[in-house]
Design a protein around this motif. Sequence first.
Motif, PDB file in Angstrom:
ATOM      1  N   ASP A   1      -3.846  -2.606  -3.672  1.00  0.00           N
ATOM      2  CA  ASP A   1      -3.681  -1.668  -4.786  1.00  0.00           C
ATOM      3  C   ASP A   1      -2.412  -1.936  -5.593  1.00  0.00           C
ATOM      4  O   ASP A   1      -2.447  -2.078  -6.802  1.00  0.00           O
ATOM      5  CB  ASP A   1      -3.679  -0.219  -4.263  1.00  0.00           C
ATOM      6  CG  ASP A   1      -4.898   0.026  -3.383  1.00  0.00           C
ATOM      7  OD1 ASP A   1      -5.923  -0.630  -3.648  1.00  0.00           O
ATOM      8  OD2 ASP A   1      -4.812   0.826  -2.447  1.00  0.00           O
ATOM      9  N   SER A   2      -1.249  -2.006  -4.911  1.00  0.00           N
ATOM     10  CA  SER A   2       0.015  -2.251  -5.636  1.00  0.00           C
ATOM     11  C   SER A   2       0.217  -3.743  -5.798  1.00  0.00           C
ATOM     12  O   SER A   2      -0.414  -4.539  -5.119  1.00  0.00           O
ATOM     13  CB  SER A   2       1.185  -1.678  -4.861  1.00  0.00           C
ATOM     14  OG  SER A   2       1.059  -0.307  -4.779  1.00  0.00           O
TER      15      SER A   2
ATOM     16  N   SER B   1       0.828  -1.209   0.000  1.00  0.00           N
ATOM     17  CA  SER B   1       0.000   0.000   0.000  1.00  0.00           C
ATOM     18  C   SER B   1       0.865   1.264   0.000  1.00  0.00           C
ATOM     19  O   SER B   1       0.396   2.344  -0.328  1.00  0.00           O
ATOM     20  CB  SER B   1      -0.987  -0.009   1.168  1.00  0.00           C
ATOM     21  OG  SER B   1      -0.275   0.170   2.355  1.00  0.00           O
TER      22      SER B   1
END
Length: 386
Positions: free
Chosen positions: A126-127, A90
């Motif tokens: 997310d990543s 994150s």
Amino acid sequence: MAASLLLNRVTRTSRSISLHLGFNPLFAQIHGGRISGTLFRERSLATLAEGASHFDEMVSVSQRKYYLLGGKGGVGKTSCAASLAVKFASYGHPTIVVSTDPAHSLSDSFSQDLSGGVLKPVQGVDSPLLALEITPEKMKEEIKKQTGDKSVKNMMDSMGLGMFAGELGDLNLEDMLNAASPGIDEIAAISKVLQFMESPEYNKFTRIVFDTAPTGHTLRLLSLPDFYDSSISKITKLKKKITAAASAFKGVFGRKEIQQQEPPNELDQLKERMEKVRNVFRDVDTTEFVIVTIPTVMAINESSRLHASLRKENVPVHRLIVNQLLPQSESDCKLCSMRRKEQTRVLGLIQNDTELSRLKLIQSPLLDAEIRGVPALKFMGDLIWK
Ligand SMILES: Nc1ncnc2c1ncn2[C@@H]1O[C@H](COP(=O)(O)OP(=O)(O)OP(=O)(O)O)[C@@H](O)[C@H]1O
């Protein structure tokens, strides 16, 4: 992220957590107060905040870093490792989280199927975050293929070269590989991971988090590269002798001499990878072993011994997570207040322990629900890694 938003996401997406939400002191703390008629004091958060992990140090460097989380069985290694991996991701670090414990629980922790011995993307982060549950059996097969299926002595005997077998002492690779040896599982696992690391397609991953097996296994893991290294050296030496003998034999019969300088074989490659494992473990610039424990005398004693062994092996250790600490509460049952008193006493023992007092203490609270799924791991990560 606002606490209430996080809470909503946890409620929506983690059924097991939401079932307990109304009674969770920590979720209650986030809302600053009263849930189900229970008032939680502000100082609970203050107390917990004292045990900061200095996460900014962990996240700031852009070069690749390896984090190994280890400790006694059941203390929360997987939860802490998974929450750290989620947190790194994150913060924009492409991350890989690897379980080297033969009894994997990454899939359970993330509440996703991450099994199969291959890198799998974790959903809901997310990543890029990849997870790998190492399958030791697969790796053992790979090592066997490289070193041959037979024991070295049998192999030598069958080749009529038994007189060289004495060089190897009691070494029996097959027994070694077949033994119920968690250390070998671990080293096989890490060696496999290094193989992934050597491939350019994984270059972009800047954080590698290892969820290791319980203490005893991990200590064997740390000493095994040396053992393998010396074993492989013996085999390589022997191979050279055999090559020289075969060369002389062929020379007598007028055949062309075998070239002395052979290209690197699989054993040499295995040796190289063992050296890499050993170096990675000891490199202060790239690696850190984080000890996870719980506030009991037995766990603390084991953690102290673990730290002594890691120090002896020159493995960098800077942080100690004390997990499952009871948060403060005004309305305590007798059991809770007795446990809390005991936990306070144990925290005192850590401060006086010659091994553990050198470490940054991270206090991680006991939540009243299992930590499962990415939202719950994010929640835990925000409490520990700050
Ligand atoms: N702070 C905490 N609050 C509440 N539950 C926790 C906490 N930490 C861990 N747990 C729960 O305790 C259980 C064991 O945790 P975890 O699997 O992370 O431990 P482990 O040390 O990796 O175990 P093992 O040695 O068996 O691999 C899990 O159900 C997890 O959700």
